[in-house]
Design an enzyme around this catalytic site. Structure first.
Site, PDB file in Angstrom:
ATOM      1  N   ASN A  27       0.853  -1.200   0.000  1.00 20.78           N
ATOM      2  CA  ASN A  27       0.000   0.000   0.000  1.00 20.78           C
ATOM      3  C   ASN A  27       0.888   1.248   0.000  1.00 20.78           C
ATOM      4  O   ASN A  27       1.583   1.537   0.976  1.00 20.78           O
ATOM      5  CB  ASN A  27      -0.894  -0.067   1.251  1.00 20.78           C
ATOM      6  CG  ASN A  27      -1.829   1.126   1.364  1.00 20.78           C
ATOM      7  OD1 ASN A  27      -1.453   2.260   1.098  1.00 20.78           O
ATOM      8  ND2 ASN A  27      -3.048   0.853   1.793  1.00 20.78           N
ATOM      9  N   ASP A  87      -1.556  -3.855  10.096  1.00 18.56           N
ATOM     10  CA  ASP A  87      -2.919  -4.134   9.662  1.00 18.56           C
ATOM     11  C   ASP A  87      -3.779  -3.037  10.254  1.00 18.56           C
ATOM     12  O   ASP A  87      -3.673  -2.731  11.448  1.00 18.56           O
ATOM     13  CB  ASP A  87      -3.404  -5.524  10.082  1.00 18.56           C
ATOM     14  CG  ASP A  87      -4.561  -5.954   9.186  1.00 18.56           C
ATOM     15  OD1 ASP A  87      -4.327  -6.120   7.974  1.00 18.56           O
ATOM     16  OD2 ASP A  87      -5.697  -6.075   9.674  1.00 18.56           O
ATOM     17  N   LYS A 194      -1.839  15.025   9.777  1.00 18.43           N
ATOM     18  CA  LYS A 194      -2.510  13.722   9.914  1.00 18.43           C
ATOM     19  C   LYS A 194      -1.711  12.822  10.862  1.00 18.43           C
ATOM     20  O   LYS A 194      -2.265  12.210  11.774  1.00 18.43           O
ATOM     21  CB  LYS A 194      -2.662  13.040   8.544  1.00 18.43           C
ATOM     22  CG  LYS A 194      -3.276  11.644   8.673  1.00 18.43           C
ATOM     23  CD  LYS A 194      -3.351  10.845   7.383  1.00 18.43           C
ATOM     24  CE  LYS A 194      -3.763   9.405   7.692  1.00 18.43           C
ATOM     25  NZ  LYS A 194      -3.707   8.496   6.543  1.00 18.43           N
ATOM     26  N   HIS A 199      -3.958   7.058  13.901  1.00 22.72           N
ATOM     27  CA  HIS A 199      -3.741   5.715  14.431  1.00 22.72           C
ATOM     28  C   HIS A 199      -2.326   5.228  14.110  1.00 22.72           C
ATOM     29  O   HIS A 199      -1.625   4.715  14.945  1.00 22.72           O
ATOM     30  CB  HIS A 199      -4.800   4.779  13.820  1.00 22.72           C
ATOM     31  CG  HIS A 199      -4.935   4.882  12.324  1.00 22.72           C
ATOM     32  ND1 HIS A 199      -5.031   6.089  11.673  1.00 22.72           N
ATOM     33  CD2 HIS A 199      -4.945   3.941  11.334  1.00 22.72           C
ATOM     34  CE1 HIS A 199      -5.112   5.884  10.367  1.00 22.72           C
ATOM     35  NE2 HIS A 199      -5.058   4.580  10.132  1.00 22.72           N
TER      36      HIS A 199
HETATM   37  P1  IMP Z   1      -4.809  -3.641   5.176  1.00 22.02           P
HETATM   38  O1  IMP Z   1      -4.201  -3.249   6.484  1.00 22.02           O
HETATM   39  O2  IMP Z   1      -3.796  -3.816   4.111  1.00 22.02           O
HETATM   40  O3  IMP Z   1      -5.770  -4.793   5.305  1.00 22.02           O
HETATM   41  O4  IMP Z   1      -5.683  -2.426   4.630  1.00 22.02           O
HETATM   42  C1  IMP Z   1      -6.034  -1.390   5.436  1.00 22.02           C
HETATM   43  C2  IMP Z   1      -7.107  -0.571   4.740  1.00 22.02           C
HETATM   44  O5  IMP Z   1      -7.727   0.253   5.732  1.00 22.02           O
HETATM   45  C3  IMP Z   1      -6.532   0.407   3.725  1.00 22.02           C
HETATM   46  O6  IMP Z   1      -6.455  -0.141   2.442  1.00 22.02           O
HETATM   47  C4  IMP Z   1      -7.550   1.536   3.806  1.00 22.02           C
HETATM   48  O7  IMP Z   1      -8.690   1.180   3.123  1.00 22.02           O
HETATM   49  C5  IMP Z   1      -7.904   1.557   5.277  1.00 22.02           C
HETATM   50  N1  IMP Z   1      -6.997   2.454   6.014  1.00 22.02           N
HETATM   51  C6  IMP Z   1      -6.064   2.089   6.939  1.00 22.02           C
HETATM   52  N2  IMP Z   1      -5.392   3.165   7.373  1.00 22.02           N
HETATM   53  C7  IMP Z   1      -5.904   4.213   6.725  1.00 22.02           C
HETATM   54  C8  IMP Z   1      -5.593   5.599   6.745  1.00 22.02           C
HETATM   55  O8  IMP Z   1      -4.673   6.077   7.425  1.00 22.02           O
HETATM   56  N3  IMP Z   1      -6.351   6.369   5.938  1.00 22.02           N
HETATM   57  C9  IMP Z   1      -7.342   5.890   5.151  1.00 22.02           C
HETATM   58  N4  IMP Z   1      -7.654   4.614   5.074  1.00 22.02           N
HETATM   59  C10 IMP Z   1      -6.942   3.768   5.851  1.00 22.02           C
END
Ligand code: IMP
Length: 217
Positions: A27, A87, A194, A199
């Site tokens: 990401n 995560d 931000k 978080h």
């Molecule tokens: P994963 O941790 O790869 O399963 O995906 C986490 C998902 O949560 C991201 O793709 C976003 O959709 C969302 N997410 C997590 N952190 C953020 C943030 O800081 N801003 C906006 N969306 C977030």
């Protein structure tokens, strides 16, 4: 050849002191944030695009903790590097914590973030302002080269869901998330602002503090 190189890297970094850490995420938004947030560690951050031979794992966990550990273990054992995985996701109180661990897959893995945010806004269409409370959660796990999880850090940012997407900064659900006490969304804030509230910013501070057990910094 690449695997050979990283196996050598494994022996170089298999002591208790990580000399480099693989940021185990594809990401781009998270990578950009971690590159800034982890600067105080003064450690080499390796990115996944340098290890294209490793396929993505399936995120089968039902909690942020499970998935962070699963990803850190998976990438550490395949790369031979200390690996950290985040995560994270958005939990909306009125939707009983959804999208939660499914945030990246909400509305289908192929749905754009405009579509995912539209889905959230539609589900909250009949709510009052006080019913739009939500939080972002980030759990970071660090695994050593053998795949043993050595450290967990976490951060939560409380807030609420805006009436409509606003702003172009950040990534994912940022344009619809209002951190508590602010009338601007994360999408309307620059990276620095931000990260001082987010978080991931909070989890990174805890991560860096716990890392001092390894590095003595
Ligand atoms: P994963 O941790 O790869 O399963 O995906 C986490 C998902 O949560 C991201 O793709 C976003 O959709 C969302 N997410 C997590 N952190 C953020 C943030 O800081 N801003 C906006 N969306 C977030």
């Amino acid at each position: 050849m690449a695997m050979f190189f990283y196996r050598i890297g494994h022996f170089m970094t298999s002591s208790n002191i990580p000399k480099s850490i693989l940021i185990a995420t594809g990401n781009k938004g998270k990578i950009r944030e971690f590159e800034q947030l982890l600067l105080p560690l003064n450690i080499l951050l390796v990115k996944l695009d340098e290890l294209p031979f490793i396929a993505e794992p399936e995120e089968t966990g039902t909690t942020f903790h499970d998935n962070a550990k699963l990803k850190a273990e998976y990438y550490a054992t395949r790369s031979g590097l200390w690996s950290m995985a985040d995560d994270s996701g958005l939990e909306i109180d009125h939707l009983k914590g959804a999208p939660g661990v499914l945030s990246a897959r909400y509305g289908g893995a192929d749905a754009s973030y405009s579509e995912k945010m539209r889905l959230v806004l539609d589900k909250l269409a009949s709510t009052t302002e006080s019913e739009r409370s939500a939080q972002f959660v980030s759990v970071i796990a660090l695994a050593d080269p053998s795949g043993t999880v050595r450290l967990i850090a976490e951060g939560v940012c409380r807030g609420s869901i805006a009436d409509a997407p606003r702003g172009t900064h950040g990534f994912g659900y940022d344009p619809i998330f209002l951190p508590a006490g602010f009338d601007r969304t994360f999408g309307e804030m620059n990276d620095e602002e931000k990260q001082s509230l987010s978080h991931r910013g909070k989890a990174s501070i805890q991560f860096i503090r716990k890392m001092s057990d390894f590095t003595g910094v």
